[in-house]
Design a protein around this motif. Structure first.
Motif, mmCIF file in Angstrom:
data_model
loop_
_atom_site.group_PDB
_atom_site.id
_atom_site.type_symbol
_atom_site.label_atom_id
_atom_site.label_comp_id
_atom_site.label_asym_id
_atom_site.label_seq_id
_atom_site.Cartn_x
_atom_site.Cartn_y
_atom_site.Cartn_z
ATOM 1 N N LEU A 39 62.377 -58.833 141.765
ATOM 2 C CA LEU A 39 63.906 -58.789 141.223
ATOM 3 C C LEU A 39 64.789 -58.049 142.018
ATOM 4 O O LEU A 39 64.248 -56.968 142.795
ATOM 5 N N SER A 40 66.085 -58.432 142.166
ATOM 6 C CA SER A 40 67.032 -57.671 142.771
ATOM 7 C C SER A 40 67.043 -56.159 142.442
ATOM 8 O O SER A 40 66.964 -56.208 141.288
ATOM 9 N N LYS A 41 67.388 -55.387 143.274
ATOM 10 C CA LYS A 41 67.786 -53.943 142.816
ATOM 11 C C LYS A 41 68.905 -53.898 141.624
ATOM 12 O O LYS A 41 68.794 -53.117 140.687
ATOM 13 N N CYS A 42 69.755 -54.805 141.760
ATOM 14 C CA CYS A 42 70.813 -55.047 140.640
ATOM 15 C C CYS A 42 70.276 -55.274 139.371
ATOM 16 O O CYS A 42 70.452 -54.598 138.380
ATOM 17 N N ILE A 43 69.604 -56.365 139.239
ATOM 18 C CA ILE A 43 68.843 -56.849 138.133
ATOM 19 C C ILE A 43 67.805 -55.552 137.581
ATOM 20 O O ILE A 43 67.997 -55.149 136.496
ATOM 21 N N THR A 44 67.273 -55.100 138.517
ATOM 22 C CA THR A 44 66.241 -53.996 138.179
ATOM 23 C C THR A 44 67.055 -52.887 137.539
ATOM 24 O O THR A 44 66.394 -52.221 136.374
ATOM 25 N N ARG A 45 67.950 -52.407 137.873
ATOM 26 C CA ARG A 45 68.761 -51.283 137.174
ATOM 27 C C ARG A 45 69.133 -51.469 135.907
ATOM 28 O O ARG A 45 68.956 -50.756 135.082
ATOM 29 N N TYR A 46 69.817 -52.839 135.573
ATOM 30 C CA TYR A 46 69.967 -53.371 134.327
ATOM 31 C C TYR A 46 68.714 -53.278 133.296
ATOM 32 O O TYR A 46 68.987 -52.769 132.324
ATOM 33 N N LEU A 47 67.808 -53.917 133.952
ATOM 34 C CA LEU A 47 66.531 -54.061 133.055
ATOM 35 C C LEU A 47 66.047 -52.603 132.555
ATOM 36 O O LEU A 47 65.485 -52.414 131.448
ATOM 37 N N LEU A 48 66.020 -51.765 133.567
ATOM 38 C CA LEU A 48 65.658 -50.352 133.634
ATOM 39 C C LEU A 48 66.424 -49.602 132.400
ATOM 40 O O LEU A 48 65.999 -48.865 131.571
ATOM 41 N N GLY A 49 67.710 -49.851 132.409
ATOM 42 C CA GLY A 49 68.663 -49.399 131.531
ATOM 43 C C GLY A 49 68.385 -49.608 130.006
ATOM 44 O O GLY A 49 68.453 -48.890 129.080
#
Length: 322
Positions: A39-49
């Motif tokens: 996954l892109s870092k952008c998507i990963t940040r949202y999913l982590l949040g």
């Protein structure tokens, strides 16, 4: 008079939910933090949040407020100021969880439907800005909840329990505040999910037809379209997460609207409030299931995480034997 069936169900439901949800979200945070899910870092940040906020809801709302309050009525967490802080934190964590999901949904909408804006908006930095903004606003908006409670009784000169203050129940200002917070979460996100997903679905259908037509005219190819395959995977993840939210929060939205339109007395003896809250907190565990079902690389990473302690134990046993 015996305990109602619904109370018996909740006394089992919340401990099971916590026992499953806490480790599931912890594992999800570990897997996503490794950044090996494709996954892109952008998507990963949202999913982590989203996973972190869901974990907070499980700890603060399910474990401390529901389970501890149910089984340990004289614990530290039933002291009125502590109870008030816990409610405000529960509302803040829930707001974060919901609006992180909204942020993720809007990010995917821009990535799919707004190609010119994609390069500027769908970045790791912008995702970080959105997440920090949501955290700050969620905490700020929900601070007043602390002042809406008073003690139920006094034990050893300590105020215990939390019940609404008379002013909260009668003051127009508090009524406006309550209406504002429940509009922000979950009514407005509910509308945004339906709107954004319908626009995204419409764009996909139209653009898919155009791409198939152009590919057929230009090259006569009937094989797979890599761009559409990548977009399809993103859409499955997007629609699964937002669809899960809509399904599990719809009962709570119906309850809030019914209370506002029909009045609290109309549903006073109904089980709808309890059932709606049970479904709402269930949403803290569903995202991991969605990742497992829709993301092949996440499944592989999950297998590695599960195998790691087993392999360590096996190696320890072998070393002890020798």
């Amino acid at each position: 008079m015996g305990v109602s069936l619904l109370v018996q169900i909740t006394s089992i439901y919340y401990p099971v939910l916590a026992a499953v949800g806490v480790p599931v979200n912890l594992v999800t945070i570990v897997i996503l933090s490794r950044g090996k899910c494709g996954l892109s870092k952008c998507i990963t940040r949202y999913l982590l949040g989203m996973a972190t906020a869901d974990l907070m809801v499980l700890i603060i709302d399910v474990i401390i407020r529901s389970i501890v309050g149910m089984y340990f009525p004289l614990s530290f967490f039933t002291i009125t100021p502590v109870c008030s802080v816990n409610w405000a934190m529960t509302m803040a964590a829930t707001t974060m969880s919901v609006w992180f999901t909204v942020g993720f949904t809007f990010d995917r909408f821009v990535a799919i439907c707004c190609q010119k804006l994609k390069t500027k908006y769908c970045t790791e930095r912008m995702a970080g800005v959105v997440i920090v903004t949501v955290i700050l606003l969620s905490c700020l908006i929900n601070i007043p909840w602390y002042f809406t409670f008073e003690s139920v009784y006094i034990t050893d000169n300590q105020p215990r329990g939390c019940t609404w203050t008379p002013s909260f129940l009668t003051s127009p200002s508090w009524t406006s505040f309550e209406l504002l917070t429940f509009t922000v979460t979950p009514c407005l996100p509910f509308v945004l999910f339906l709107l954004v997903n319908s626009l995204t679905a419409r764009y996909i259908i139209v653009s898919g037809r155009v791409r198939r037509l152009l590919r057929g005219r230009n090259s006569g190819e009937n094989g797979k379209d890599p761009e559409m395959d990548s977009r399809r995977k993103s859409i499955i993840l997007l629609f699964s997460i937002s669809g899960s939210f809509i399904a599990l929060w719809s009962t709570l939205v119906v309850y809030i609207l019914a209370e506002r339109i029909l009045g609290a007395e109309f549903i006073a003896d109904s089980d709808l409030p309890t059932i709606s809250l049970m479904l709402q907190v269930l949403s803290t565990c569903t995202n991991t299931c969605i990742y497992v079902l829709t993301q092949r690389m996440f499944r592989e990473e999950l297998k590695n995480v599960v195998k790691y302690p087993v392999n360590c134990i096996v190696k320890l046993i072998i070393s002890l034997k020798h």
